[in-house]
Design a protein around this motif. Structure first.
Motif, PDB file in Angstrom:
ATOM      1  N   CYS A  33       7.491  -0.187   1.809  1.00  0.00           N
ATOM      2  CA  CYS A  33       6.432  -0.798   0.991  1.00  0.00           C
ATOM      3  C   CYS A  33       6.915  -2.163   0.522  1.00  0.00           C
ATOM      4  O   CYS A  33       8.113  -2.441   0.510  1.00  0.00           O
ATOM      5  N   ASP A  34       5.973  -2.992   0.166  1.00  0.00           N
ATOM      6  CA  ASP A  34       6.322  -4.318  -0.335  1.00  0.00           C
ATOM      7  C   ASP A  34       6.839  -4.257  -1.764  1.00  0.00           C
ATOM      8  O   ASP A  34       7.868  -4.839  -2.100  1.00  0.00           O
ATOM      9  N   THR A  35       6.085  -3.557  -2.623  1.00  0.00           N
ATOM     10  CA  THR A  35       6.451  -3.466  -4.042  1.00  0.00           C
ATOM     11  C   THR A  35       6.236  -2.044  -4.525  1.00  0.00           C
ATOM     12  O   THR A  35       5.248  -1.391  -4.180  1.00  0.00           O
ATOM     13  N   VAL A  95       3.361   3.364  -8.449  1.00  0.00           N
ATOM     14  CA  VAL A  95       2.392   2.766  -7.545  1.00  0.00           C
ATOM     15  C   VAL A  95       3.170   1.986  -6.493  1.00  0.00           C
ATOM     16  O   VAL A  95       4.084   1.215  -6.835  1.00  0.00           O
ATOM     17  N   ALA A  96       2.804   2.180  -5.231  1.00  0.00           N
ATOM     18  CA  ALA A  96       3.418   1.437  -4.136  1.00  0.00           C
ATOM     19  C   ALA A  96       2.346   0.652  -3.412  1.00  0.00           C
ATOM     20  O   ALA A  96       1.218   1.128  -3.222  1.00  0.00           O
ATOM     21  N   ALA A  97       2.705  -0.571  -3.001  1.00  0.00           N
ATOM     22  CA  ALA A  97       1.749  -1.447  -2.315  1.00  0.00           C
ATOM     23  C   ALA A  97       2.332  -1.930  -1.000  1.00  0.00           C
ATOM     24  O   ALA A  97       3.537  -2.196  -0.892  1.00  0.00           O
ATOM     25  N   LEU A  98       1.472  -2.055  -0.014  1.00  0.00           N
ATOM     26  CA  LEU A  98       1.835  -2.614   1.281  1.00  0.00           C
ATOM     27  C   LEU A  98       0.698  -3.492   1.766  1.00  0.00           C
ATOM     28  O   LEU A  98      -0.459  -3.046   1.802  1.00  0.00           O
ATOM     29  N   LYS A 150      -2.494  -3.664  -0.367  1.00  0.00           N
ATOM     30  CA  LYS A 150      -3.271  -2.453  -0.631  1.00  0.00           C
ATOM     31  C   LYS A 150      -2.378  -1.355  -1.192  1.00  0.00           C
ATOM     32  O   LYS A 150      -1.163  -1.361  -1.009  1.00  0.00           O
ATOM     33  N   ILE A 151      -3.017  -0.427  -1.887  1.00  0.00           N
ATOM     34  CA  ILE A 151      -2.275   0.678  -2.489  1.00  0.00           C
ATOM     35  C   ILE A 151      -1.842   1.652  -1.408  1.00  0.00           C
ATOM     36  O   ILE A 151      -2.670   2.167  -0.640  1.00  0.00           O
ATOM     37  N   LEU A 152      -0.546   1.888  -1.342  1.00  0.00           N
ATOM     38  CA  LEU A 152       0.019   2.842  -0.388  1.00  0.00           C
ATOM     39  C   LEU A 152       0.183   4.214  -1.028  1.00  0.00           C
ATOM     40  O   LEU A 152       0.053   5.247  -0.375  1.00  0.00           O
ATOM     41  N   TYR A 153       0.476   4.198  -2.328  1.00  0.00           N
ATOM     42  CA  TYR A 153       0.604   5.441  -3.084  1.00  0.00           C
ATOM     43  C   TYR A 153       0.372   5.141  -4.548  1.00  0.00           C
ATOM     44  O   TYR A 153       0.793   4.093  -5.066  1.00  0.00           O
ATOM     45  N   VAL A 196      -5.415   5.330  -2.671  1.00  0.00           N
ATOM     46  CA  VAL A 196      -4.778   4.849  -1.448  1.00  0.00           C
ATOM     47  C   VAL A 196      -5.791   4.108  -0.584  1.00  0.00           C
ATOM     48  O   VAL A 196      -6.926   4.562  -0.374  1.00  0.00           O
ATOM     49  N   GLY A 197      -5.391   2.936  -0.094  1.00  0.00           N
ATOM     50  CA  GLY A 197      -6.232   2.137   0.776  1.00  0.00           C
ATOM     51  C   GLY A 197      -7.048   1.091   0.070  1.00  0.00           C
ATOM     52  O   GLY A 197      -7.572   0.176   0.720  1.00  0.00           O
ATOM     53  N   LEU A 198      -7.178   1.191  -1.252  1.00  0.00           N
ATOM     54  CA  LEU A 198      -7.909   0.179  -2.007  1.00  0.00           C
ATOM     55  C   LEU A 198      -7.004  -1.009  -2.305  1.00  0.00           C
ATOM     56  O   LEU A 198      -5.780  -0.920  -2.186  1.00  0.00           O
TER      57      LEU A 198
END
Length: 399
Positions: free
Chosen positions: A3-5, A28-31, A34-37, A365-367
């Motif tokens: 993930c990015d952040t 919260v994880a972002a890639l 977008k939200i990954l988790y 996720v995905g937003l």
């Protein structure tokens, strides 16, 4: 998992599922923006994050959404404010050449650059409170060149600042002096000439109208709806603010994204909105500013399951409000909304009011990874406080 952040050691208002979707020990994880988790840290997969940010127990909500504004305009109407304090009504001021037509004159005289420059401080005030998406209406030009200029200025705001801008064509806001006594002729011009130009230029994400005795009739409003549908544009409506013309029921028949204001909404309108899934966007700033006394039918909206959104209605005449946090407080203190209703009203339901529920408004996720990180102990603080901004950080598309 890469993930990015990764925002760790956080408490979350996800807005997913029933209620606020609270998570006490979350991350919260972002890639790629977008939200990954987003959820409990114990359930998260092992992440290989380029950057990890310890939130130190702070609360994360979705980025806030102001789903009804008139941010772009020329001039102000502080003089009319003085007249109202002296006893003049909104209708009296409008019929005497003030109101929307007053702002029309100032807006027509302003260049696109001037409109952008004057709107930026208002937008910056919203951004400073964690707003990541804002709707901006036209409606103060009331002729082809000026309406198009307003919409172009609104689009530019989304380039000048890191914020998502949804634009709404509100040509049917008031009758310009060139069409005095010929409202049908003005509506014909909008539907046959101007709205096609707006649609062809891709300048509007939705179409709105002001259905009111001092605005446009039910039949004229319906003609606008039909023209919008012909161009594939969703609709919204200023409805039942000053009287009950059954505008909300008409909007629901056309599957409107939202009907807004709604002080004079009746049971038939509530039922129609519930059946259509139309969001009720409440605007307590305008209610407060014009000293209205008739409240929207909150209990009936709740009972029918109509989603409730809240917005600033930022405009020069009836709600010069640039604080969505204060709008939430007003929603609670003036309309009796709960903390949950207020928070969902500026996140999940506000996104729905813009047709953006699959893009923003929840930590799903995905937003888009649009977040607001707050220095608070309880989510209720965001509604409880007045004149206090506890924003710690604002994240837009993961940045």
């Amino acid at each position: 998992m890469r993930c990015d952040t990764l925002w760790s050691n956080a408490r979350l208002v996800t807005g997913v599922g029933e209620g606020l979707g609270l998570v006490e020990r979350g991350c919260v994880a972002a890639l790629d923006g977008k939200i990954l988790y987003a959820g409990p840290a114990l359930d998260a997969p092992p992440f290989e994050a380029t950057s990890t940010i310890d939130c130190d127990g702070r609360w994360i909500t979705p980025g806030l959404i102001d789903c009804h504004t008139h941010l772009v305009h020329g001039g102000d109407r502080s003089q009319e404010f003085e007249l109202r304090l002296a006893g003049a009504s909104y209708e009296e001021i409008a019929r005497a050449g003030g109101g929307i037509v007053s702002t029309m004159r100032a807006t027509r005289a302003a260049s696109e650059d001037a409109l952008v420059a004057s709107a930026l401080p208002r937008l910056d005030a919203l951004i400073a409170e964690g707003v990541t998406t804002v709707e901006i209406k036209s409606g103060y030009g009331l002729d082809g060149p000026s309406e198009l200029r307003m919409l172009r200025a609104a689009r530019r705001l989304g380039v000048e600042r890191r914020v998502r801008v949804a634009t709404t064509f509100l040509g049917a806001h008031a009758l310009p002096p060139e069409f005095a006594g010929d409202a049908d002729g003005y509506i014909a011009m909008l539907c046959d000439t101007l709205l096609p130009q707006v649609a062809a230029a891709g300048l509007a994400d939705a179409v709105d109208a002001f259905c009111e005795e001092i605005g446009f009739s039910l039949a004229q409003t319906e003609r606008v709806f039909q023209a919008a549908a012909a161009h594939g544009l969703p609709i919204k409506l200023h409805a039942e603010q000053l009287s009950n013309l059954q505008g909300a029921a008409l909007a629901a028949r056309y599957h409107a994204l939202s009907a807004d204001h709604l002080e004079y909404l009746d049971d038939a309108g509530v039922a129609a909105m519930a059946q259509a899934g139309t969001v009720a966007t409440l605007l307590p700033g305008a209610y407060y500013f014009v000293r209205e006394t008739k409240q929207p039918p909150i209990a009936a909206l709740r009972s029918a399951g109509v989603p409730i959104a809240l917005a600033t209605d930022c405009n020069p005449g009836t709600s010069p409000l640039t604080s969505l946090l204060l709008a939430m407080n007003m929603g609670a203190t003036v309309f009796g909304l709960t903390v949950e209703e207020c928070l969902l009203g500026v996140t999940r339901n506000a996104a729905r009011a813009l047709g953006l529920a699959d893009t923003v408004g929840t930590l799903a996720v995905g937003l888009a990874c649009d977040l607001a990180i707050w220095d608070i102990e309880r989510p209720a603080e965001l509604v409880y406080r007045m004149g206090f901004n506890p924003l710690h950080a604002r994240i837009w598309r993961g940045q």
